[in-house]
Enzyme design. Structure first.
Site, PDB file in Angstrom:
ATOM      1  N   ASP A  13       0.835  -1.200   0.000  1.00  0.00           N
ATOM      2  CA  ASP A  13       0.000   0.000   0.000  1.00  0.00           C
ATOM      3  C   ASP A  13       0.874   1.255   0.000  1.00  0.00           C
ATOM      4  O   ASP A  13       1.741   1.415   0.859  1.00  0.00           O
ATOM      5  CB  ASP A  13      -0.895  -0.030   1.248  1.00  0.00           C
ATOM      6  CG  ASP A  13      -1.932   1.076   1.253  1.00  0.00           C
ATOM      7  OD1 ASP A  13      -2.050   1.788   0.250  1.00  0.00           O
ATOM      8  OD2 ASP A  13      -2.628   1.219   2.275  1.00  0.00           O
ATOM      9  N   TYR A  14       0.657   2.136  -0.971  1.00  0.00           N
ATOM     10  CA  TYR A  14       1.378   3.404  -0.978  1.00  0.00           C
ATOM     11  C   TYR A  14       0.945   4.245   0.225  1.00  0.00           C
ATOM     12  O   TYR A  14      -0.238   4.423   0.474  1.00  0.00           O
ATOM     13  CB  TYR A  14       1.091   4.198  -2.251  1.00  0.00           C
ATOM     14  CG  TYR A  14       1.927   3.798  -3.442  1.00  0.00           C
ATOM     15  CD1 TYR A  14       3.307   3.977  -3.430  1.00  0.00           C
ATOM     16  CD2 TYR A  14       1.345   3.245  -4.581  1.00  0.00           C
ATOM     17  CE1 TYR A  14       4.082   3.621  -4.519  1.00  0.00           C
ATOM     18  CE2 TYR A  14       2.108   2.885  -5.676  1.00  0.00           C
ATOM     19  CZ  TYR A  14       3.475   3.076  -5.641  1.00  0.00           C
ATOM     20  OH  TYR A  14       4.249   2.711  -6.727  1.00  0.00           O
TER      21      TYR A  14
END
Length: 236
Positions: A13-14
């Site tokens: 997940d960014y």
């Protein structure tokens, strides 16, 4: 989502990609500095908005600052912010004004986006993808206001969408090049979810981090948080 026997789900997940993109595209030195030094951007913003040292920022202060940080991306008004975090409209305006006092370049950047959209009739991501805004000069206040918010949001959220698509393709290419059995299952917002044989877990997690964090060259670092588990809830 539940991993099949012998596998785990790996979620990459960014972290705060839209705010990082805002710092990069608006070229705001104060915001960039927070990301370059690894500070928590919501805590830094809370300290500015509430006029306290960072070590005195409470959970509620940080929560309100987070609402301001993400609200700015969507062109939020003092009315919208007041409603979202249950404060008075004057207090919400005070928060927004304090935000722009800290990140003054962002204010000019946002105004520039609206002006550019009024002239060209569109908003453009950092990769050149266009979104038409036919109502940006409408005489109807509601329609014009929505188009203005879209003009401010599209270069940020749209660029984030472009980046995750580039990363998704690059990750798939790398999996195939290494002849790994891991499978890319789904992309959701700013994250990728893969089904990974237990024996490939360490390699795939490193592959994800290396690929996703270096998919584009920004003036602030992209950071990817990686978690794993037998189902998607555990991997969040």
């Amino acid at each position: 989502f539940v991993a099949k026997p012998g596998c785990v789900l790996v979620d990459a997940d960014y972290s705060q990609i839209e705010l990082r993109l805002l710092a990069h595209i608006a070229d705001d030195e104060a915001m960039k500095q927070a990301f370059l030094t690894g500070e928590d951007i919501h805590t830094v913003t809370a300290a500015q908005v509430f006029g306290v040292p960072t070590d005195q920022v409470t959970k509620q202060m940080r929560s309100h600052a987070k609402a301001v940080n993400f609200g700015i991306i969507y062109g939020i008004s003092d009315f919208g912010l007041a409603r979202n975090i249950s404060i008075s409209r004057p207090k919400a305006k005070e928060y927004i004004d304090s935000y722009f006092a800290r990140y003054n370049t962002v204010h000019d950047y946002m105004n520039g986006l609206i002006a550019s959209a009024k002239e060209s009739g569109m908003a453009v991501t950092m990769f050149g993808r266009r979104r038409a805004l036919p109502e940006i000069n409408s005489k109807n206040f509601t329609r014009r206001s929505f188009a203005e918010r879209t003009a401010m949001n599209t270069p940020i959220q749209g660029s984030a969408a472009d980046i995750i698509k580039l990363a998704m393709n690059a990750v798939q290419d790398e999996l195939e090049k290494r002849h790994l059995k891991s499978q890319l299952l789904v992309q959701v917002h700013d994250e990728l979810v893969l089904e990974v044989p237990a024996g490939e877990k360490d390699e795939v997690e490193q592959l994800l981090k290396d690929t996703m964090e270096h998919i584009v060259d920004l003036s602030v670092p992209l950071v990817v948080d990686i978690h794993s588990g037998v189902n998607w809830e555990e991997a969040k």
